[in-house]
Design a protein around this motif. Structure first.
Motif, mmCIF file in Angstrom:
data_model
loop_
_atom_site.group_PDB
_atom_site.id
_atom_site.type_symbol
_atom_site.label_atom_id
_atom_site.label_comp_id
_atom_site.label_asym_id
_atom_site.label_seq_id
_atom_site.Cartn_x
_atom_site.Cartn_y
_atom_site.Cartn_z
ATOM 1 N N PRO B 19 0.810 -1.205 0.000
ATOM 2 C CA PRO B 19 0.000 0.000 0.000
ATOM 3 C C PRO B 19 0.851 1.266 0.000
ATOM 4 N N THR B 20 0.634 2.091 -0.987
ATOM 5 C CA THR B 20 1.351 3.364 -1.039
ATOM 6 C C THR B 20 0.384 4.521 -0.856
ATOM 7 N N GLY B 25 -7.520 7.042 -0.033
ATOM 8 C CA GLY B 25 -7.158 7.001 -1.443
ATOM 9 C C GLY B 25 -6.076 7.994 -1.810
ATOM 10 N N LYS B 26 -5.716 8.868 -0.885
ATOM 11 C CA LYS B 26 -4.638 9.828 -1.163
ATOM 12 C C LYS B 26 -3.297 9.131 -1.012
ATOM 13 N N SER B 27 -2.279 9.644 -1.699
ATOM 14 C CA SER B 27 -0.943 9.106 -1.465
ATOM 15 C C SER B 27 -0.500 9.562 -0.080
ATOM 16 N N ASP B 30 0.348 13.114 0.287
ATOM 17 C CA ASP B 30 -0.756 14.081 0.342
ATOM 18 C C ASP B 30 -1.569 13.971 1.626
ATOM 19 N N SER B 31 -1.246 12.981 2.435
ATOM 20 C CA SER B 31 -2.019 12.784 3.667
ATOM 21 C C SER B 31 -1.592 13.794 4.734
ATOM 22 N N GLU B 35 -3.538 11.793 9.674
ATOM 23 C CA GLU B 35 -3.864 10.590 8.898
ATOM 24 C C GLU B 35 -2.683 9.613 8.909
ATOM 25 N N LEU B 36 -1.489 10.174 8.810
ATOM 26 C CA LEU B 36 -0.296 9.316 8.829
ATOM 27 C C LEU B 36 -0.156 8.619 10.167
ATOM 28 N N VAL B 37 -0.368 9.370 11.242
ATOM 29 C CA VAL B 37 -0.254 8.773 12.583
ATOM 30 C C VAL B 37 -1.266 7.650 12.743
ATOM 31 N N ARG B 38 -2.484 7.896 12.276
ATOM 32 C CA ARG B 38 -3.536 6.879 12.449
ATOM 33 C C ARG B 38 -3.275 5.637 11.614
#
Lengths: 94, 203
Positions: B19-20, B25-27, B30-31, B35-38
């Protein structure tokens, strides 16, 4: 730069250089000051940390999984890791 | 937490299905930080993006306190490791960057405090990246310190090295060396005193 908190650029530059310790608590919660510092600190790091950190995390996760299989295995692996990192450690103490 | 099988860690194969992109659905690029932490606990690519995004800032925060590039780099790595371990506890009340800043600053301050009590190879109070003379002095001090550690009796050196370099707790050292806890405490204390005396000229 105009910031709501009125902290001056000069103060932040001094802070970044290891002075202005009084600002520490303020910086902790001020996004605008952090934005300035983030710009100031861009490119300061020589190496990309992504790979080494992710590798350490993988190792840690692996050890956690292995620990479920048995403590003896983990102890042996940790001893091997320590020996790899510092071959001389403890050898001549026995 | 991330599910991993008990196989040796190795380079991730280039899986086409890896998964990239984030859940939305964002890369990852772009997150948002949150969102990255979660996503990070389930996907190390997300955590990698978080590191990429904030590594200079975290390094700068550590460097400001310790004023030593190699120590600051170690602390930056440690910051991200600790952040990963604490992902579950991050509620999103604060900015991710502030959270990382706090971890890095606390680690750096602790490092300075510890090193003042126990001077290690690289003096934190001396900016080794500065004047060439300072670099030479730091190197000389490093050589002297290593020699002083080597001169310690085995019984004192081993627990000291386990404590200061491997950062084991007193209990862990006692267990590993099959030595009573109080004996370990005494030996580390004696080792530190001996080193302080040996390194008196550097103070």
């Amino acid at each position: 730069m105009n910031r709501d908190c009125a902290v001056r650029d000069e103060e932040l530059i001094a802070f970044a250089g290891g002075e202005e310790f009084d600002l520490d608590e303020h910086i902790d919660g001020c996004d605008q000051c952090q934005d300035f510092l983030a710009e100031l600190w861009v490119g300061g790091l020589d190496h990309d940390l992504v790979e080494p950190v992710v590798q350490m995390i993988r190792l840690e996760l692996f050890l956690m999984e292995a620990a479920k299989l048995g403590g003896g295995i983990v102890a042996d692996m940790m001893q091997a890791l320590i020996t790899y990192l510092d071959p001389g450690l403890g050898k001549d103490d026995k | 937490m991330l599910q991993s099988s008990p196989e040796p860690p190795q380079e991730e194969p280039a899986e086409p299905s890896a998964p990239t992109v984030g859940l939305s659905g964002k890369s990852w690029e772009d997150s948002t930080d949150l969102e990255l932490v979660r996503a990070a606990a389930e996907n190390l690519d997300a955590f990698g993006e978080l590191i990429r995004r904030h590594q200079d800032f975290v390094y700068g925060a550590a460097m400001r306190v310790v004023r030593n590039p190699s120590i600051a780099e170690d602390l930056a790595q440690d910051t991200f490791l600790r952040a990963f371990r604490a992902l579950d506890g991050f509620r999103g009340d604060a900015q991710v960057r502030s959270w990382l800043y706090r971890i890095a600053t606390n680690l750096a301050k602790n490092a300075v405090t510890r090193r003042r009590e126990f001077p290690t190879e690289e003096g934190l109070d001396q900016p080794v990246f500065g004047h060439p003379t300072a670099r030479l002095e730091a190197h000389s001090m490093s050589v002297d310190l290593r020699a002083a550690i080597d001169r310690l009796p085995d019984k004192l050196r081993e627990p000291l090295v386990l404590r200061e370099y491997d950062e084991l707790s007193y209990e862990e050292i006692a267990e590993r060396t099959a030595t009573p806890l109080n004996t370990i405490r005494t030996r580390i204390l004696r080792a530190r005193r001996a080193l302080r005396t040996e390194m008196e000229d550097w103070r």
